[in-house]
Scaffold this motif. Structure first.
Motif, short mmCIF file in Angstrom:
data_model
loop_
_atom_site.label_atom_id
_atom_site.label_comp_id
_atom_site.label_asym_id
_atom_site.label_seq_id
_atom_site.Cartn_x
_atom_site.Cartn_y
_atom_site.Cartn_z
N PRO A 160 0.84 -1.21 0.00
CA PRO A 160 0.00 0.00 0.00
C PRO A 160 0.87 1.25 0.00
CG PRO A 160 -0.80 -1.60 1.60
CD PRO A 160 0.52 -2.12 1.10
N CYS A 161 0.38 2.30 -0.66
CA CYS A 161 1.19 3.53 -0.81
C CYS A 161 1.16 4.40 0.43
CB CYS A 161 0.68 4.32 -2.01
SG CYS A 161 1.04 3.50 -3.57
N ASP A 162 0.11 4.29 1.23
CA ASP A 162 -0.03 5.13 2.42
C ASP A 162 0.03 4.27 3.67
OD1 ASP A 162 -0.48 7.38 0.81
OD2 ASP A 162 -2.60 6.89 0.64
N SER A 163 0.26 4.94 4.79
CA SER A 163 0.19 4.22 6.07
C SER A 163 -1.26 3.87 6.37
CB SER A 163 0.75 5.10 7.18
OG SER A 163 2.10 5.42 6.94
N PRO A 164 -1.48 2.81 7.16
CA PRO A 164 -2.86 2.45 7.51
C PRO A 164 -3.53 3.57 8.28
CG PRO A 164 -1.34 0.69 8.07
CD PRO A 164 -0.50 1.87 7.72
N ARG A 165 -4.84 3.67 8.13
CA ARG A 165 -5.61 4.66 8.89
C ARG A 165 -6.89 4.00 9.38
NH1 ARG A 165 -5.98 6.10 3.70
NH2 ARG A 165 -4.39 7.68 3.88
N ALA A 166 -7.41 4.52 10.47
CA ALA A 166 -8.63 3.96 11.03
C ALA A 166 -9.81 4.27 10.12
CB ALA A 166 -8.88 4.53 12.42
N ALA A 167 -10.73 3.31 10.01
CA ALA A 167 -11.96 3.50 9.24
C ALA A 167 -13.13 3.58 10.19
CB ALA A 167 -12.15 2.34 8.26
N GLY A 168 -14.23 4.13 9.72
CA GLY A 168 -15.45 4.17 10.51
C GLY A 168 -16.04 2.79 10.66
N GLY A 209 4.81 -8.91 -9.35
CA GLY A 209 5.93 -8.04 -9.68
C GLY A 209 6.41 -8.26 -11.09
N PRO A 210 7.34 -7.41 -11.56
CA PRO A 210 7.90 -7.60 -12.91
C PRO A 210 8.82 -8.81 -12.94
CG PRO A 210 9.04 -5.84 -11.76
CD PRO A 210 7.91 -6.26 -10.86
N THR A 211 9.06 -9.33 -14.13
CA THR A 211 9.97 -10.46 -14.29
C THR A 211 11.03 -10.13 -15.34
OG1 THR A 211 8.59 -11.51 -15.98
CG2 THR A 211 8.15 -12.11 -13.68
N HIS A 212 12.13 -10.85 -15.29
CA HIS A 212 13.24 -10.60 -16.21
C HIS A 212 12.78 -10.81 -17.66
CE1 HIS A 212 17.38 -10.24 -17.44
NE2 HIS A 212 17.32 -11.39 -18.08
N ASP A 213 12.98 -9.81 -18.49
CA ASP A 213 12.61 -9.88 -19.91
C ASP A 213 11.13 -10.22 -20.12
OD1 ASP A 213 15.14 -9.17 -20.77
OD2 ASP A 213 15.80 -11.24 -21.04
N ASN A 214 10.30 -9.90 -19.14
CA ASN A 214 8.86 -10.19 -19.23
C ASN A 214 8.59 -11.67 -19.54
OD1 ASN A 214 8.04 -7.64 -18.60
ND2 ASN A 214 7.49 -7.04 -20.68
N ALA A 250 -5.93 -10.66 -10.46
CA ALA A 250 -4.66 -10.26 -9.85
C ALA A 250 -4.47 -8.76 -9.95
CB ALA A 250 -3.49 -10.98 -10.51
N ALA A 251 -3.77 -8.21 -8.98
CA ALA A 251 -3.48 -6.77 -8.96
C ALA A 251 -2.43 -6.42 -9.99
CB ALA A 251 -2.99 -6.38 -7.57
N ALA A 252 -2.65 -5.30 -10.70
CA ALA A 252 -1.68 -4.84 -11.69
C ALA A 252 -0.41 -4.32 -11.02
CB ALA A 252 -2.29 -3.75 -12.57
N GLY A 253 -0.51 -3.83 -9.78
CA GLY A 253 0.66 -3.36 -9.06
C GLY A 253 0.67 -1.86 -8.85
N ASN A 254 1.55 -1.42 -7.96
CA ASN A 254 1.54 -0.04 -7.47
C ASN A 254 2.79 0.75 -7.82
OD1 ASN A 254 -0.90 -0.62 -6.24
ND2 ASN A 254 0.02 -1.06 -4.24
N GLU A 255 3.46 0.41 -8.91
CA GLU A 255 4.71 1.10 -9.24
C GLU A 255 4.52 2.24 -10.23
OE1 GLU A 255 5.21 -2.35 -7.24
OE2 GLU A 255 4.53 -2.42 -9.33
N GLY A 256 3.31 2.47 -10.73
CA GLY A 256 3.07 3.53 -11.70
C GLY A 256 3.75 3.29 -13.02
N CYS A 295 -2.32 7.60 -9.72
CA CYS A 295 -0.96 7.85 -10.20
C CYS A 295 -0.01 6.69 -9.94
CB CYS A 295 -0.41 9.13 -9.57
SG CYS A 295 -0.29 9.07 -7.77
N PHE A 296 -0.27 5.90 -8.90
CA PHE A 296 0.62 4.80 -8.55
C PHE A 296 0.30 3.51 -9.29
CE2 PHE A 296 -2.87 4.91 -5.51
CZ PHE A 296 -3.39 3.62 -5.61
N SER A 297 -0.84 3.45 -9.98
CA SER A 297 -1.28 2.19 -10.57
C SER A 297 -0.48 1.85 -11.83
CB SER A 297 -2.76 2.27 -10.94
OG SER A 297 -3.19 1.05 -11.53
N ASN A 298 -0.03 0.60 -11.93
CA ASN A 298 0.54 0.14 -13.18
C ASN A 298 -0.54 0.15 -14.25
OD1 ASN A 298 2.92 -0.25 -11.84
ND2 ASN A 298 2.74 -2.46 -11.69
#
Length: 207
Positions: free
Chosen positions: A3-11, A126-131, A155-161, A189-192
């Motif tokens: 995750p890009c941010d620190s955890p925060r409390a939810a309602g 994550g990425p792999t060598h030579d895809n 699957a998640a696309a990832g958070n590296e932008g 902005c962070f989404s692959n």
């Protein structure tokens, strides 16, 4: 990515429905391969199954600091069940103590899933060598596709932008999901991103 941010409390959440019949996801079994899911939470317990004691999530602390991935599997299970409160989450911990899983370990976890799993969530990768992709995981996904009950794999696309393909999301038969800034809004902005990403969903300030 983490995750890009620190955890925060939810309602507080609304109470879960007492009867799953007629609820979105009713009868569907969703495997969440991640860091496990906590036990003893009144909202989660009736809707989560653990494959083993190792799949019950515990706080992961290193040098007195909570690791960034700690709680991730519980978070993912909560998101799944808010979208599909009638579903059952089958929790499987695939991470090592520092939050990593390699190709062969992920493949083994996929092979170990029960035959009655209908959806598999992989918020990892994550990425792999030579895809080149993940060879063992790719073979395990092929075996899953040959089951009598063929599960849908998300699957998640990832958070590296980045546009570089991320695996397992970039496999052809996996639904790769990127992050939106807001409902109906543009890419976070962070989404692959790229032609290999199939869908998008809210990815900021998700509780």
């Amino acid at each position: 990515g983490y995750p890009c941010d620190s955890p925060r409390a939810a309602g507080p959440l609304d109470p879960p429905p007492e009867d799953d019949d007629g609820q979105p996801g009713a009868g569907v079994r969703v495997a969440v391969l991640d860091s496990g899911v906590v036990e003893g939470h009144p909202w989660l317990d009736p809707r989560v199954e653990w494959l083993s004691a190792n799949d019950v999530e515990q706080p992961q602390v290193q040098n007195g600091v909570l690791n960034r991935f700690s709680g991730h599997g519980t978070f993912i299970a909560g998101v799944v069940l808010q979208c599909a409160p009638g579903a059952t989450v089958v929790a499987q911990n695939v991470f090592d103590p520092i939050g990593f899983v390699d190709d062969t370990q992920l493949a083994a976890a996929l092979d170990a899933l029960p035959a009655n799993i209908e959806v598999i969530n992989l918020s990892l990768g994550g990425p792999t060598h030579d895809n080149l992709g993940l060879l063992a995981t790719g073979a395990a996904l092929l075996r899953l596709s040959q089951r009598d009950l063929r599960p849908v794999v998300v699957a998640a696309a990832g958070n590296e932008g980045a546009t570089q393909e991320t695996y397992p999301a970039a496999f052809k038969d996996v639904i790769a999901v990127g992050a939106q800034q807001a409902p109906g809004g543009g890419r976070a902005c962070f989404s692959n991103h790229g032609s290999w990403v199939d869908a998008c969903a809210m990815g900021r300030r998700v509780h």
